[in-house]
Motif scaffolding. Structure first.
Motif, PDB file in Angstrom:
ATOM      1  N   HIS A 237       0.828  -1.220   0.000  1.00  0.00           N
ATOM      2  CA  HIS A 237       0.000   0.000   0.000  1.00  0.00           C
ATOM      3  C   HIS A 237       0.854   1.259   0.000  1.00  0.00           C
ATOM      4  O   HIS A 237       0.669   2.166  -0.812  1.00  0.00           O
ATOM      5  CB  HIS A 237      -0.884   0.021   1.248  1.00  0.00           C
ATOM      6  CG  HIS A 237      -1.943  -1.021   1.253  1.00  0.00           C
ATOM      7  ND1 HIS A 237      -2.619  -1.386   2.390  1.00  0.00           N
ATOM      8  CD2 HIS A 237      -2.456  -1.795   0.275  1.00  0.00           C
ATOM      9  CE1 HIS A 237      -3.500  -2.323   2.107  1.00  0.00           C
ATOM     10  NE2 HIS A 237      -3.409  -2.604   0.833  1.00  0.00           N
ATOM     11  N   ILE A 241       1.225   4.064  -3.104  1.00  0.00           N
ATOM     12  CA  ILE A 241       0.700   5.415  -2.931  1.00  0.00           C
ATOM     13  C   ILE A 241       1.819   6.452  -2.976  1.00  0.00           C
ATOM     14  O   ILE A 241       1.705   7.491  -3.641  1.00  0.00           O
ATOM     15  CB  ILE A 241      -0.096   5.503  -1.617  1.00  0.00           C
ATOM     16  CG1 ILE A 241      -1.381   4.684  -1.745  1.00  0.00           C
ATOM     17  CG2 ILE A 241      -0.427   6.953  -1.274  1.00  0.00           C
ATOM     18  CD1 ILE A 241      -2.164   4.553  -0.453  1.00  0.00           C
ATOM     19  N   VAL A 301     -10.200   2.911   0.402  1.00  0.00           N
ATOM     20  CA  VAL A 301      -9.888   2.753  -1.025  1.00  0.00           C
ATOM     21  C   VAL A 301     -11.149   2.461  -1.824  1.00  0.00           C
ATOM     22  O   VAL A 301     -11.342   2.991  -2.928  1.00  0.00           O
ATOM     23  CB  VAL A 301      -8.834   1.643  -1.236  1.00  0.00           C
ATOM     24  CG1 VAL A 301      -8.615   1.388  -2.726  1.00  0.00           C
ATOM     25  CG2 VAL A 301      -7.515   2.038  -0.572  1.00  0.00           C
ATOM     26  N   VAL A 305     -12.467   4.730  -4.934  1.00  0.00           N
ATOM     27  CA  VAL A 305     -12.669   4.193  -6.283  1.00  0.00           C
ATOM     28  C   VAL A 305     -14.061   4.550  -6.806  1.00  0.00           C
ATOM     29  O   VAL A 305     -14.231   4.855  -8.003  1.00  0.00           O
ATOM     30  CB  VAL A 305     -12.463   2.665  -6.281  1.00  0.00           C
ATOM     31  CG1 VAL A 305     -12.940   2.042  -7.598  1.00  0.00           C
ATOM     32  CG2 VAL A 305     -11.000   2.332  -6.051  1.00  0.00           C
ATOM     33  N   TYR A 377      -4.855   3.159 -13.223  1.00  0.00           N
ATOM     34  CA  TYR A 377      -4.403   2.497 -11.998  1.00  0.00           C
ATOM     35  C   TYR A 377      -5.526   1.677 -11.342  1.00  0.00           C
ATOM     36  O   TYR A 377      -5.382   1.239 -10.194  1.00  0.00           O
ATOM     37  CB  TYR A 377      -3.912   3.545 -10.990  1.00  0.00           C
ATOM     38  CG  TYR A 377      -2.636   4.248 -11.402  1.00  0.00           C
ATOM     39  CD1 TYR A 377      -1.399   3.640 -11.222  1.00  0.00           C
ATOM     40  CD2 TYR A 377      -2.662   5.521 -11.955  1.00  0.00           C
ATOM     41  CE1 TYR A 377      -0.217   4.278 -11.581  1.00  0.00           C
ATOM     42  CE2 TYR A 377      -1.494   6.173 -12.319  1.00  0.00           C
ATOM     43  CZ  TYR A 377      -0.280   5.549 -12.133  1.00  0.00           C
ATOM     44  OH  TYR A 377       0.889   6.176 -12.498  1.00  0.00           O
ATOM     45  N   ASP A 378      -6.613   1.461 -12.062  1.00  0.00           N
ATOM     46  CA  ASP A 378      -7.781   0.827 -11.451  1.00  0.00           C
ATOM     47  C   ASP A 378      -7.463  -0.536 -10.840  1.00  0.00           C
ATOM     48  O   ASP A 378      -7.894  -0.844  -9.719  1.00  0.00           O
ATOM     49  CB  ASP A 378      -8.896   0.671 -12.484  1.00  0.00           C
ATOM     50  CG  ASP A 378      -9.525   2.007 -12.851  1.00  0.00           C
ATOM     51  OD1 ASP A 378      -9.241   3.001 -12.149  1.00  0.00           O
ATOM     52  OD2 ASP A 378     -10.289   2.061 -13.834  1.00  0.00           O
ATOM     53  N   TRP A 381      -5.852  -0.410  -7.476  1.00  0.00           N
ATOM     54  CA  TRP A 381      -6.775  -0.110  -6.380  1.00  0.00           C
ATOM     55  C   TRP A 381      -7.568  -1.346  -5.979  1.00  0.00           C
ATOM     56  O   TRP A 381      -7.814  -1.582  -4.787  1.00  0.00           O
ATOM     57  CB  TRP A 381      -7.724   1.028  -6.771  1.00  0.00           C
ATOM     58  CG  TRP A 381      -7.075   2.355  -6.942  1.00  0.00           C
ATOM     59  CD1 TRP A 381      -7.084   3.149  -8.053  1.00  0.00           C
ATOM     60  CD2 TRP A 381      -6.305   3.081  -5.968  1.00  0.00           C
ATOM     61  NE1 TRP A 381      -6.374   4.308  -7.849  1.00  0.00           N
ATOM     62  CE2 TRP A 381      -5.885   4.299  -6.571  1.00  0.00           C
ATOM     63  CE3 TRP A 381      -5.923   2.821  -4.648  1.00  0.00           C
ATOM     64  CZ2 TRP A 381      -5.121   5.245  -5.896  1.00  0.00           C
ATOM     65  CZ3 TRP A 381      -5.151   3.766  -3.978  1.00  0.00           C
ATOM     66  CH2 TRP A 381      -4.760   4.954  -4.599  1.00  0.00           C
ATOM     67  N   TYR A 382      -7.981  -2.160  -6.962  1.00  0.00           N
ATOM     68  CA  TYR A 382      -8.693  -3.395  -6.640  1.00  0.00           C
ATOM     69  C   TYR A 382      -7.792  -4.327  -5.816  1.00  0.00           C
ATOM     70  O   TYR A 382      -8.247  -4.952  -4.844  1.00  0.00           O
ATOM     71  CB  TYR A 382      -9.141  -4.105  -7.914  1.00  0.00           C
ATOM     72  CG  TYR A 382     -10.029  -3.280  -8.826  1.00  0.00           C
ATOM     73  CD1 TYR A 382     -10.866  -2.295  -8.309  1.00  0.00           C
ATOM     74  CD2 TYR A 382     -10.033  -3.480 -10.204  1.00  0.00           C
ATOM     75  CE1 TYR A 382     -11.677  -1.527  -9.136  1.00  0.00           C
ATOM     76  CE2 TYR A 382     -10.843  -2.725 -11.041  1.00  0.00           C
ATOM     77  CZ  TYR A 382     -11.651  -1.744 -10.511  1.00  0.00           C
ATOM     78  OH  TYR A 382     -12.450  -0.991 -11.325  1.00  0.00           O
ATOM     79  N   ASP A 384      -5.347  -3.403  -3.927  1.00  0.00           N
ATOM     80  CA  ASP A 384      -5.218  -2.784  -2.606  1.00  0.00           C
ATOM     81  C   ASP A 384      -6.351  -3.219  -1.681  1.00  0.00           C
ATOM     82  O   ASP A 384      -6.130  -3.553  -0.506  1.00  0.00           O
ATOM     83  CB  ASP A 384      -5.241  -1.253  -2.754  1.00  0.00           C
ATOM     84  CG  ASP A 384      -3.851  -0.652  -2.698  1.00  0.00           C
ATOM     85  OD1 ASP A 384      -2.878  -1.410  -2.603  1.00  0.00           O
ATOM     86  OD2 ASP A 384      -3.736   0.584  -2.760  1.00  0.00           O
TER      87      ASP A 384
END
Length: 411
Positions: A237, A241, A301, A305, A377-378, A381-382, A384
């Motif tokens: 993480h 970031i 997160v 999103v 960056y989708d 994030w998933y 994450d």
């Protein structure tokens, strides 16, 4: 007989200032480097994936250096290790603008700056603090030291952004390099090894246990392995970031200043989170606090999103993430100290930090690869969200009570 040793112990406030100040300067320099990702790409033409590789190697090397730096600090004292570490951070950061190849960036960012920050990083700083401060004050003390790293991030990111606007990104990086040298006096305050420090605060003599035996005992313990697994997720993480949030801001069509302020806001709110966690570790089970932190990250997160990407949303997300960003460090360090005592604290916490940075390597590198592959960056994030949920669950089976005496290198 112990009176001269007792008088040699620095005051608690001075110990905390030295440790927190060092962490602020080294972490502030490292965590601000993501702001220059676009500048490096433009100047070198290497591509985002290649430059991300240098940052990712830095995450890995920062972790790899910490167990070995911890072993050296446990033997010869933290002061010498910190001096070398601070000098390497300054040298590596100063050289970054001169590097035009992937190998050059790996050396400057990944080997020199990251390796130096590992030597002057949490394993050595937390161990030195733990040894020089009475046990009843260690929870808040580790929170204060951790908050130092957050304050450095909060302070350095806007400074770097302002200098970059006024004099260029190269001058900004080299200014950060000079600022890190302010940490050198702290090495004198934190000098001494584990045995000297234990004697100085009047701790009972510890049974002599070799480093290899201490490491073997730790790795054989299931709770220690679960702690490492959770910290792996934390590294994923944090590195993603810190390295790619400015890129996320740019991909959303927001001004570059929002990226700098987002990094700064993370640092500011992590100060609050670190102090709160330092207070909480003395009152609740540390494994439960860690589960709560990771669950909060997953929710944060997910909401981000699903939200529109405006400046206000970005800064609010940075604030929420900041509360949980490095607040995992005090309870993680506290569990290591509770399980195994301070005698090999730098070494064993260094191993936990290595796990953190293995995750950090993947977070920094895959962030660049995911953007190259998909143009967004989708998917990161998933990942994450899923990893945060897994980390929240993996801490629950940890046995927090102290281990039997035969399994403890107690001091």
């Amino acid at each position: 007989m112990n009176d001269p040793l007792r008088r040699a112990v620095p005051p608690v406030a001075l110990v905390l200032l030295a440790a927190a100040g060092t962490f602020a300067l080294t972490m502030g320099a490292r965590q601000s480097m993501g702001l220059f990702l676009g500048n490096l790409n433009t100047a070198t033409g290497l591509g985002l994936a290649s430059i991300s590789l240098a940052f990712a190697f830095g995450q890995l090397w920062w972790g790899l250096t910490q167990p070995f730096a911890g072993m050296v600090a446990d033997r010869i004292g933290a002061g010498r290790v910190l001096v070398v570490g601070v000098l390497l951070v300054a040298l590596g950061t100063f050289l970054i603008p001169f590097m035009t190849t992937t190998l050059g960036l790996v050396i400057a960012i990944g080997v020199l700056a990251a390796g130096g920050a590992g030597m002057a990083g949490p394993s050595v700083l937390m161990a030195a603090t733990t040894r020089l401060i009475p046990a009843e004050k260690r929870g808040m003390a580790t929170g204060i030291v951790n908050a130092g790293g957050s304050f450095g991030q909060f302070l350095f990111a806007p400074i770097a952004g302002a200098i970059s606007t006024a004099a260029g990104w190269a001058a900004a990086l080299q200014s950060l390099a000079v600022l890190t040298l302010l940490a050198l006096p702290a090495a004198w305050v934190l000098r001494g090894n584990s045995m000297q420090a234990a004697a100085a605060i009047g701790a009972a003599p510890a049974k002599k246990v070799g480093t290899r035996e201490a490491v073997s005992r730790a790795l054989a313990d299931r709770s220690f392995r679960l702690l490492c697994a959770g910290f792996f997720v934390c590294g994923f993480h944090v590195a993603f970031i810190a390295t790619h949030l400015p890129g996320v801001v740019a991909a959303c069509g927001l001004p570059a200043t929002v990226g700098a302020w987002s990094i700064g806001v993370i640092g500011l709110f992590n100060i609050i989170g670190s102090f709160a966690m330092g207070w909480a570790v003395g009152r609740w089970r540390m494994k439960s606090l860690l589960s709560l932190v990771y669950a909060a990250r997953a929710v944060a997160v997910l909401v981000f999103v699903l939200s529109p990407k405006t400046e206000a949303v970005m800064l609010m997300f940075a604030a929420v993430i900041g509360l949980t960003y490095l607040s995992t460090v005090p309870p993680t360090a506290g569990l290591v100290a509770k399980f195994f005592g301070p005698q090999h604290m730098a070494t064993l916490f260094g191993i936990v930090m290595l796990s953190h940075q293995l995750g950090g390597f993947l977070g920094a590198w895959l962030g660049g690869k995911a953007f190259d592959w998909t143009g967004s960056y989708d998917w990161m994030w998933y990942a994450d969200i899923l990893l945060a949920v897994a980390a929240a669950l993996v801490h629950l089976p940890i046995r927090e009570q102290e281990l039997p005496p035969r399994a403890v290198a107690a001091a």
